[in-house]
Design an enzyme around this catalytic site. Structure first.
Site, PDB file in Angstrom:
ATOM      1  N   CYS A   1      -9.298  -6.397   1.548  1.00  9.01           N
ATOM      2  CA  CYS A   1      -9.025  -4.998   1.877  1.00  9.01           C
ATOM      3  C   CYS A   1     -10.263  -4.122   1.749  1.00  9.01           C
ATOM      4  CB  CYS A   1      -7.918  -4.437   0.986  1.00  9.01           C
ATOM      5  SG  CYS A   1      -6.417  -5.407   1.085  1.00  9.01           S
TER       6      CYS A   1
ATOM      7  N   THR B   1      13.586   5.096   9.784  1.00 11.72           N
ATOM      8  CA  THR B   1      14.532   4.037  10.150  1.00 11.72           C
ATOM      9  C   THR B   1      14.093   2.711   9.547  1.00 11.72           C
ATOM     10  OG1 THR B   1      15.031   5.169  12.204  1.00 11.72           O
ATOM     11  CG2 THR B   1      15.652   2.845  12.082  1.00 11.72           C
TER      12      THR B   1
ATOM     13  N   THR C   1       0.849  -1.198   0.000  1.00 15.85           N
ATOM     14  CA  THR C   1       0.000   0.000   0.000  1.00 15.85           C
ATOM     15  C   THR C   1       0.883   1.245   0.000  1.00 15.85           C
ATOM     16  OG1 THR C   1      -1.935  -1.039   1.006  1.00 15.85           O
ATOM     17  CG2 THR C   1      -1.693   1.323   1.349  1.00 15.85           C
TER      18      THR C   1
ATOM     19  N   HIS D   1       3.994 -10.259   3.267  1.00 17.84           N
ATOM     20  CA  HIS D   1       3.057 -11.174   3.949  1.00 17.84           C
ATOM     21  C   HIS D   1       2.200 -11.995   2.993  1.00 17.84           C
ATOM     22  CE1 HIS D   1      -0.998  -9.174   3.765  1.00 17.84           C
ATOM     23  NE2 HIS D   1      -0.242  -8.171   3.389  1.00 17.84           N
TER      24      HIS D   1
ATOM     25  N   ASN E   1      -6.058  -9.242  -7.978  1.00 17.69           N
ATOM     26  CA  ASN E   1      -6.181  -9.944  -6.699  1.00 17.69           C
ATOM     27  C   ASN E   1      -7.549 -10.586  -6.474  1.00 17.69           C
ATOM     28  OD1 ASN E   1      -6.597  -6.981  -6.635  1.00 17.69           O
ATOM     29  ND2 ASN E   1      -7.419  -7.380  -4.609  1.00 17.69           N
TER      30      ASN E   1
ATOM     31  N   GLN F   1       0.497  -9.986  -6.277  1.00 21.68           N
ATOM     32  CA  GLN F   1       0.027 -11.371  -6.417  1.00 21.68           C
ATOM     33  C   GLN F   1       0.890 -12.177  -7.397  1.00 21.68           C
ATOM     34  OE1 GLN F   1      -2.075 -12.637  -4.388  1.00 21.68           O
ATOM     35  NE2 GLN F   1      -3.179 -10.873  -3.589  1.00 21.68           N
TER      36      GLN F   1
END
Length: 408
Positions: free
Chosen positions: A342, A249, A73, A213, A157, A191
């Site tokens: 989502c 960071t 995203t 993920h 997706n 995907q």
């Protein structure tokens, strides 16, 4: 406890033990800030760069083209932000840069584009054909002298439809040469990466978003691949990490876990793909034997890996709402979703299917089945058995309630 079966891999994959271990070890041992000059910092930097190199190799990109982000995203938004910044510094008519996007992009591109449209930018959404695939001719026809950004996802997706990104890249380059303007071409490859053949350089795009993920890596880490020399400016400034392209960071542990998951998935990519094709064939045969199940698109076959990912399949069982199917199957121990996780529950939940000409009534009944490397034949058979058992009763109930409410 009920033996649960997971068929929602496209929304998130179970964490691989090796990825969890790599993340844990890295977070414990290498807690230094990769930008610090001392030994702790240097060790963290070395780990971060090793992960970057590994991911770059798997994506067929240069290590300096990998920009770590918090996920896909954010990677998509980095591209939108870059477009926004490029147009802000220009003046007059040029300032309103034109965007061409497919009508089937993930919400993390669709929504910012809708916002830019409200701000006065011209956005052209290109619809796919009935098979869910966007034609390169339609993309080319949408380009104008003011086009600065084109986005076309690699694998949808919800439908698994593979988009002709490479062919579109050629058309966009040709257009850019003719008009003498740099056009940034971006693909959301979430995907595809680690699941199907993927070569950043051969696709000919300027940037691609990838995520950890979806592969069994940790959450909260992804990357934007940015081609050397591509028109890219960062909207977010700060410490200037990631060569000034994404401040903040770096997530060393996340990067290590991401790299571990990538290495496992890429090594077994061909074997996983062959298994997925066999499972999809079994799934399609079983679904076609159940009365009332519509496969989207109808002619979908397991052998057609040129045009579809074997990992994703959408079916509809009108007039049963997709949400009812998901809840009923969940009660029986099966995890699936209605289209994209989502935006399940959102008002535009049927946007992708409607873009390819599926009626709203049918699209409302969408059920997405997505499998992964650990899915088994037994799981597919159990699922088919459970679905066959609920279709009849649910169709009866839904039919009656539609008659009562006068909905057609």
């Amino acid at each position: 406890a009920m033996n649960r079966i997971y068929l929602d891999w496209a929304s998130s994959a179970p964490l691989l033990p090796q990825a969890a271990e790599a993340q844990k070890q890295s977070a414990y041992r290498l807690f230094g800030n990769p930008s610090s000059l001392h030994a702790y910092g240097r060790e963290a930097r070395a780990e971060l760069e090793a992960a970057r190199t590994q991911i770059a190799r798997a994506a067929d990109a240069h290590p300096d083209e990998v920009v770590f982000s918090s996920g896909a995203t954010e990677a998509n938004h980095l591209v939108v932000g870059s477009f926004f910044k490029r147009t802000l510094v220009k003046s007059g008519a040029q300032r309103r840069g034109h965007i061409v996007a497919s009508a089937i992009e993930h919400a993390s591109l669709q929504e910012p584009f809708s916002l830019l449209h409200k701000m006065g930018y011209t956005v052209t959404f290109v619809r796919p054909e009935a098979d869910g695939i966007v034609s390169p001719d339609r993309i080319a026809a949408a380009l104008s002298d003011h086009t600065l950004l084109v986005t076309l996802m690699l694998i949808n997706n919800e439908t698994g439809a593979r988009q002709p990104v490479r062919e579109c890249a050629a058309r966009v380059r040709e257009h850019a040469r003719r008009t003498g303007r740099a056009v940034h071409l971006h693909t959301d490859a979430v995907q595809a990466f680690g699941k199907l053949w993927f070569s950043f350089h051969e696709l000919g795009v300027d940037s691609a978003a990838i995520s950890s993920h979806k592969l069994g890596g940790p959450r909260g880490i992804g990357a934007l691949l940015v081609r050397r020399g591509a028109p890219y400016e960062t909207l977010f400034s700060g410490g200037g990490q990631e060569q000034g392209r994404r401040s903040g960071t770096e997530n060393t542990g996340g990067a290590a876990g991401f790299a571990a998951s990538v290495s496992i998935r890429v090594q077994a990519l061909d074997a996983n793909l062959a298994t997925a094709e066999r499972l999809l064939e079994r799934l399609l045969d079983g679904l076609r034997a159940i009365e009332g199940v519509l496969i989207i698109p109808e002619g979908r076959s397991a052998a057609d890996t040129e045009r579809y990912s074997p990992y994703i399949l959408t079916v509809c069982i009108p007039p049963v709402p997709g949400e009812v199917l998901v809840r009923t199957l969940d009660d029986q121990g099966f995890a699936l979703s209605t289209g994209s996780a989502c935006h399940s529950g959102k008002k535009d939940a049927t946007r992708i299917l409607e873009a390819q000409g599926v009626t709203k009534t049918i699209a409302r009944g969408a059920l997405r089945i997505s499998i992964g490397p650990e899915t088994t034949v037994e799981e597919i058979d159990h699922f088919l058995g459970a679905l066959a058992g609920i279709v009849g009763p649910l169709t009866k109930i839904a039919g009656k309630s539609n008659v009562r409410s006068g909905r057609k």
